[in-house]
Design a protein around this motif. Sequence first.
Motif, PDB file in Angstrom:
ATOM      1  N   ALA C  81       0.830  -1.208   0.000  1.00 38.78           N
ATOM      2  CA  ALA C  81       0.000   0.000   0.000  1.00 38.78           C
ATOM      3  C   ALA C  81       0.865   1.259   0.000  1.00 38.78           C
ATOM      4  O   ALA C  81       2.058   1.214   0.303  1.00 38.78           O
ATOM      5  CB  ALA C  81      -0.913   0.000   1.227  1.00 38.78           C
ATOM      6  N   ARG C  82       0.236   2.379  -0.329  1.00 35.82           N
ATOM      7  CA  ARG C  82       0.898   3.689  -0.276  1.00 35.82           C
ATOM      8  C   ARG C  82       0.618   4.287   1.100  1.00 35.82           C
ATOM      9  O   ARG C  82      -0.528   4.496   1.464  1.00 35.82           O
ATOM     10  CB  ARG C  82       0.350   4.585  -1.379  1.00 35.82           C
ATOM     11  N   ALA C  83       1.685   4.534   1.855  1.00 37.33           N
ATOM     12  CA  ALA C  83       1.527   4.928   3.258  1.00 37.33           C
ATOM     13  C   ALA C  83       2.149   6.287   3.514  1.00 37.33           C
ATOM     14  O   ALA C  83       3.157   6.657   2.910  1.00 37.33           O
ATOM     15  CB  ALA C  83       2.167   3.888   4.170  1.00 37.33           C
ATOM     16  N   PHE C  84       1.515   7.013   4.431  1.00 33.77           N
ATOM     17  CA  PHE C  84       1.976   8.361   4.787  1.00 33.77           C
ATOM     18  C   PHE C  84       1.840   8.570   6.282  1.00 33.77           C
ATOM     19  O   PHE C  84       0.898   8.083   6.908  1.00 33.77           O
ATOM     20  CB  PHE C  84       1.129   9.411   4.051  1.00 33.77           C
ATOM     21  N   THR C  85       2.775   9.314   6.855  1.00 30.95           N
ATOM     22  CA  THR C  85       2.603   9.785   8.216  1.00 30.95           C
ATOM     23  C   THR C  85       3.197  11.184   8.318  1.00 30.95           C
ATOM     24  O   THR C  85       3.827  11.675   7.375  1.00 30.95           O
ATOM     25  CB  THR C  85       3.231   8.849   9.262  1.00 30.95           C
ATOM     26  N   ALA C  86       2.958  11.812   9.447  1.00 29.51           N
ATOM     27  CA  ALA C  86       3.523  13.133   9.696  1.00 29.51           C
ATOM     28  C   ALA C  86       3.886  13.194  11.159  1.00 29.51           C
ATOM     29  O   ALA C  86       3.198  12.627  12.006  1.00 29.51           O
ATOM     30  CB  ALA C  86       2.513  14.230   9.359  1.00 29.51           C
ATOM     31  N   THR C  87       4.979  13.898  11.454  1.00 27.46           N
ATOM     32  CA  THR C  87       5.382  14.020  12.849  1.00 27.46           C
ATOM     33  C   THR C  87       6.250  15.247  13.028  1.00 27.46           C
ATOM     34  O   THR C  87       6.361  16.085  12.122  1.00 27.46           O
ATOM     35  CB  THR C  87       6.093  12.746  13.342  1.00 27.46           C
ATOM     36  N   ALA C  88       6.881  15.356  14.183  1.00 25.25           N
ATOM     37  CA  ALA C  88       7.772  16.467  14.507  1.00 25.25           C
ATOM     38  C   ALA C  88       8.545  16.101  15.762  1.00 25.25           C
ATOM     39  O   ALA C  88       8.095  15.264  16.552  1.00 25.25           O
ATOM     40  CB  ALA C  88       6.978  17.747  14.773  1.00 25.25           C
ATOM     41  N   SER C  89       9.700  16.709  15.909  1.00 28.62           N
ATOM     42  CA  SER C  89      10.394  16.779  17.191  1.00 28.62           C
ATOM     43  C   SER C  89      10.468  15.462  17.960  1.00 28.62           C
ATOM     44  O   SER C  89      10.996  14.467  17.476  1.00 28.62           O
ATOM     45  CB  SER C  89       9.706  17.863  18.036  1.00 28.62           C
ATOM     46  N   GLN C  90       9.876  15.450  19.161  1.00 27.95           N
ATOM     47  CA  GLN C  90       9.926  14.265  20.030  1.00 27.95           C
ATOM     48  C   GLN C  90       9.344  13.055  19.314  1.00 27.95           C
ATOM     49  O   GLN C  90       9.766  11.921  19.543  1.00 27.95           O
ATOM     50  CB  GLN C  90       9.121  14.502  21.316  1.00 27.95           C
ATOM     51  N   GLY C  91       8.364  13.306  18.479  1.00 30.76           N
ATOM     52  CA  GLY C  91       7.727  12.214  17.744  1.00 30.76           C
ATOM     53  C   GLY C  91       8.694  11.573  16.768  1.00 30.76           C
ATOM     54  O   GLY C  91       8.763  10.353  16.647  1.00 30.76           O
ATOM     55  N   ALA C 112       5.725  13.814   6.381  1.00 29.71           N
ATOM     56  CA  ALA C 112       5.981  15.237   6.541  1.00 29.71           C
ATOM     57  C   ALA C 112       6.539  15.453   7.938  1.00 29.71           C
ATOM     58  O   ALA C 112       6.022  14.889   8.905  1.00 29.71           O
ATOM     59  CB  ALA C 112       4.695  16.034   6.359  1.00 29.71           C
ATOM     60  N   ILE C 113       7.597  16.249   8.031  1.00 25.33           N
ATOM     61  CA  ILE C 113       8.170  16.590   9.333  1.00 25.33           C
ATOM     62  C   ILE C 113       7.964  18.086   9.553  1.00 25.33           C
ATOM     63  O   ILE C 113       8.472  18.900   8.788  1.00 25.33           O
ATOM     64  CB  ILE C 113       9.671  16.253   9.415  1.00 25.33           C
ATOM     65  N   ALA C 114       7.171  18.415  10.567  1.00 29.27           N
ATOM     66  CA  ALA C 114       6.925  19.818  10.912  1.00 29.27           C
ATOM     67  C   ALA C 114       8.018  20.233  11.883  1.00 29.27           C
ATOM     68  O   ALA C 114       7.850  20.167  13.095  1.00 29.27           O
ATOM     69  CB  ALA C 114       5.539  19.964  11.534  1.00 29.27           C
ATOM     70  N   ASN C 115       9.137  20.651  11.357  1.00 33.17           N
ATOM     71  CA  ASN C 115      10.372  20.769  12.139  1.00 33.17           C
ATOM     72  C   ASN C 115      10.211  21.592  13.409  1.00 33.17           C
ATOM     73  O   ASN C 115       9.665  22.681  13.405  1.00 33.17           O
ATOM     74  CB  ASN C 115      11.484  21.390  11.290  1.00 33.17           C
ATOM     75  N   PRO C 121      15.621  22.116  27.281  1.00 33.99           N
ATOM     76  CA  PRO C 121      14.299  22.335  27.860  1.00 33.99           C
ATOM     77  C   PRO C 121      13.212  22.154  26.796  1.00 33.99           C
ATOM     78  O   PRO C 121      13.478  22.241  25.609  1.00 33.99           O
ATOM     79  CB  PRO C 121      14.340  23.789  28.351  1.00 33.99           C
ATOM     80  N   LEU C 122      12.010  21.925  27.280  1.00 32.02           N
ATOM     81  CA  LEU C 122      10.890  21.771  26.361  1.00 32.02           C
ATOM     82  C   LEU C 122      10.710  23.029  25.524  1.00 32.02           C
ATOM     83  O   LEU C 122      10.758  24.139  26.033  1.00 32.02           O
ATOM     84  CB  LEU C 122       9.612  21.498  27.167  1.00 32.02           C
ATOM     85  N   ASN C 123      10.527  22.827  24.230  1.00 30.94           N
ATOM     86  CA  ASN C 123      10.286  23.957  23.335  1.00 30.94           C
ATOM     87  C   ASN C 123       9.517  23.422  22.135  1.00 30.94           C
ATOM     88  O   ASN C 123       9.901  22.424  21.543  1.00 30.94           O
ATOM     89  CB  ASN C 123      11.632  24.555  22.883  1.00 30.94           C
ATOM     90  N   ILE C 124       8.407  24.077  21.811  1.00 30.83           N
ATOM     91  CA  ILE C 124       7.587  23.558  20.710  1.00 30.83           C
ATOM     92  C   ILE C 124       7.862  24.285  19.395  1.00 30.83           C
ATOM     93  O   ILE C 124       7.227  24.028  18.393  1.00 30.83           O
ATOM     94  CB  ILE C 124       6.080  23.658  21.033  1.00 30.83           C
ATOM     95  N   HIS C 125       8.825  25.220  19.418  1.00 34.64           N
ATOM     96  CA  HIS C 125       9.004  26.082  18.245  1.00 34.64           C
ATOM     97  C   HIS C 125      10.018  25.507  17.271  1.00 34.64           C
ATOM     98  O   HIS C 125      10.609  24.470  17.487  1.00 34.64           O
ATOM     99  CB  HIS C 125       9.336  27.499  18.705  1.00 34.64           C
ATOM    100  N   ASN C 126      10.195  26.256  16.213  1.00 38.56           N
ATOM    101  CA  ASN C 126      10.881  25.707  15.050  1.00 38.56           C
ATOM    102  C   ASN C 126      12.403  25.767  15.137  1.00 38.56           C
ATOM    103  O   ASN C 126      12.972  26.766  15.529  1.00 38.56           O
ATOM    104  CB  ASN C 126      10.393  26.502  13.822  1.00 38.56           C
ATOM    105  N   VAL C 168      10.696   8.845   1.868  1.00 42.13           N
ATOM    106  CA  VAL C 168      10.956  10.261   1.606  1.00 42.13           C
ATOM    107  C   VAL C 168      10.315  11.118   2.691  1.00 42.13           C
ATOM    108  O   VAL C 168       9.131  10.943   3.011  1.00 42.13           O
ATOM    109  CB  VAL C 168      10.382  10.685   0.238  1.00 42.13           C
ATOM    110  N   ALA C 169      11.090  12.042   3.235  1.00 41.35           N
ATOM    111  CA  ALA C 169      10.547  12.996   4.209  1.00 41.35           C
ATOM    112  C   ALA C 169      10.543  14.390   3.598  1.00 41.35           C
ATOM    113  O   ALA C 169      11.515  14.788   2.957  1.00 41.35           O
ATOM    114  CB  ALA C 169      11.374  12.990   5.491  1.00 41.35           C
ATOM    115  N   VAL C 170       9.430  15.082   3.794  1.00 41.88           N
ATOM    116  CA  VAL C 170       9.339  16.480   3.379  1.00 41.88           C
ATOM    117  C   VAL C 170       9.318  17.325   4.643  1.00 41.88           C
ATOM    118  O   VAL C 170       8.432  17.175   5.485  1.00 41.88           O
ATOM    119  CB  VAL C 170       8.079  16.731   2.534  1.00 41.88           C
ATOM    120  N   ASN C 171      10.314  18.194   4.766  1.00 38.82           N
ATOM    121  CA  ASN C 171      10.441  19.022   5.960  1.00 38.82           C
ATOM    122  C   ASN C 171       9.817  20.393   5.731  1.00 38.82           C
ATOM    123  O   ASN C 171      10.056  21.023   4.697  1.00 38.82           O
ATOM    124  CB  ASN C 171      11.923  19.216   6.304  1.00 38.82           C
TER     125      ASN C 171
END
Lengths: 110, 321, 392
Positions: C81-91, C112-115, C121-126, C168-171
């Motif tokens: 199958a054709r599979a996709f996921t998306a994540t960021a950071s800790q994920g 997709a990586i939402a950089n 320390p914890l930080n949710i920003h880019n 393939v990852a798209v950042n």
Amino acid sequence: MSDPRVRPVGPYPISQGGWHEGGSSKAYVTNDWRLEKPVVDLEKCVGCLYCWVYCPEPAIDLLDRAGKGPSKVRIDYDHCKGCGICQQVCPPKAIKMVPEEEEVANNGSI
Amino acid sequence: MEGNSKLSQFQPVKSIFEINREERMAPGHRACAGCGPMIAVRQILQSLDVKPVVISATGCVEVTTSTYPDSAWLVPWAHVAFENSAAVASGVEAAMHALKVRGELKEERPVIALAGDGGTFDIGLQALSGALERGHRMLYVCYDNEAYMNTGIQRSSATPFGAWTTTSPVGKEWPGKAEIKKDIMGIVVAHGTPYAATASISHWKDLMTKVRKAVSQNGPTFLHVYAPCNRGWRFEPKDTVEVAKRAVETRFFPLYEVENGRYRITVPVAKPRPLEDFLSLQGRFSHLLKPENSETLKELKSIVEERWSKINAAASVQAQV
Amino acid sequence: MAQFESVQTRKSLLTGDEAVAHAVRQSNVDLVAAYPITPQTIIVERIADFAASGAFTGQFVPVESEHSAMSACIGGALAGARAFTATASQGLALMHEMLYAASGLRLPISMAIANRALNSPLNIHNDHTDVMGSIDSGWIQLFAENAEEAYDRVIQSFRIAEAVNLPVAVNLDGFTLTHSTEPVEMLSDEAVRGFVGRPPKRDSLMDEAPKSFGLMSLPDSYQFFKEDQSRATTGSGVTISQVEGEYVKLSGRDHGALKIFGSGSKVMMVMLGSYAGTARTTARQMKNGGEQVGVISLGWLRPFPERQFLDALEGVETLMIMDRSVSYGAPAGPLASDVMSLLYRYGIKRKVIAVTYGLGGRGFLEEDAMRLFRYAEKSGPSFESFFFYGGE
């Protein structure tokens, strides 16, 4: 000295991502693992399939593979590791374990 | 998901002669002589007429059956990692459904996730819980040999109280493993899983019937299979089936099923053999039979009795309703 | 919700995350397995919306962790199958182990990586700490400068992955792109479906003859698997360019391996991601004032576009390489280290200034770009060639 960039010829082809057709392990022989081997007395064997259902390999070959009734068996001596479970679970005690070196009348080595 | 209507028809195993005789495992794998888990795998796969997809977690069964380029699997098989067989199987099941909807797949195969006790009770518990909650149609099989055998007999949360392992050694201060075995069935049943059962390699008919029943369910199912390891438990390879049998006959490992929350003991043990009959075959419990450890043995016996009573009570209560 | 289904063929205002979700909806994806994490959440929320309304025709599996997200994608890809996921950071960090499994198994999976920055320390920003920790996991790594480019590259990612049998990852930069609304010219569903087609037939768990995947490899074979994988990744640039070329014909949009502004300028700032736009605006102003400054913005990081990068060095004296992550204790940041080793391998001498900046969402404005350009222009014998830039 040969060119260090040339890849050596490995023992087998390298597939993409390490997959392989299933069942290829059959070519690998494990007969040198055992110290004792099971011998089936086909006179006593009732074809109950217990040795087959409990064999971890499988190294029990069914003489009647297509049928739906009792089937006598023979040992796959290429793969039997000599654990002795078949002897333990055989209801009519038709299997005995003998030393590997012992010459036995071949009851169906394959 | 109703991918394969043939699978939904459950037929208990009535006779050994009706079992599929086309081998699902090839010989030549590198499991130890007398391997209990390999017996479990063979019985599970032979019980089905269709070929399932098997997703193995890292462990004894996986490494011994898949040394490149040798594979012992005569069914579609994959290994990815230790802790994620339930998650990988989830993906396979969902993908099959997507491909079926698109008309690119004729028939969905049963999906079996196969992991040892370490891969189920410990490191894979989260992935298992997720898959159970999401309701994927899959059978999760835990072959339980009660320790990390592949890495050299380290204790897991499935190791029974009092057992020796290389990380629960026996000494002046330690009685072997000091903690009791995790109740994995209780955890699985608490998810509302439609079908969960225990099985033992010694009771092939019970095991195979349970596999068939599990595969016929339209949802996640769980099979906890007792699969002795002669190397880790310290007994003779020939005794693998005997040890499994005695575990049942002493009530050490009760065989039961939980179908939509209803408990049923499938192999009643009216008159249990003394626990010593099970322990005495195994080096891992040899210290318990010495007089200085009589208190530990007593405690193990009460754990076994309590476990049986709990299951028996659940089954009896529901039998009356 | 409804607004996202009626914007298929015209210019729409979308966040980067929404643009990615639309790309997935249009690309005949069979399986999305994902776990929410800021700033990727909108991607999974929109895909869930599309699944709920029937606009997304694959299976949506809301897994219990990113590790399981990638595991399920691997299972799906093994089933063909054709599979996709998306994540960021800790994920991304949590699925780290599975990134190697996906590439080692040679599975075409898109992500997709939402950089975003990493604890602690914890930080949710880019910033780019997340992807740089996974840069050697065998994934093709593409970078988008804006929402439309993220949309385009996600669509292309399926074709690339399935052609070279690599994931393939798209950042796209967290918040800067994921949460900022921008005009995106979406293609029609039909155009995208025609472009991506269906995955080509590959060896899978669904094949009639049973196949075994993920076998254990001993020292007699392991290195050869890795060598083949390395060659495939290095060689994938040809395929990526082909897919990009076909996409240009469809959309008129050409992103390529890298974007050069001010070709041949004495000072070139080398960048990844959305801040390149800021640097370009500044460079344009400075160029208008007669200064010799430009920007190289990398669209691919793995494979590293060696030829294209070397071609861009004609006339360049100084490379100011801008890293948004730290390689602790290393001679420079990861991007700077890549560039320097490339230069050295080809015997090319350029003055290099390695700058670490923009960590955890720290901003980068035109005045920051100007300060750095000016520093690079004046760099004499006493200049410092590796430092953190923190703004005023």
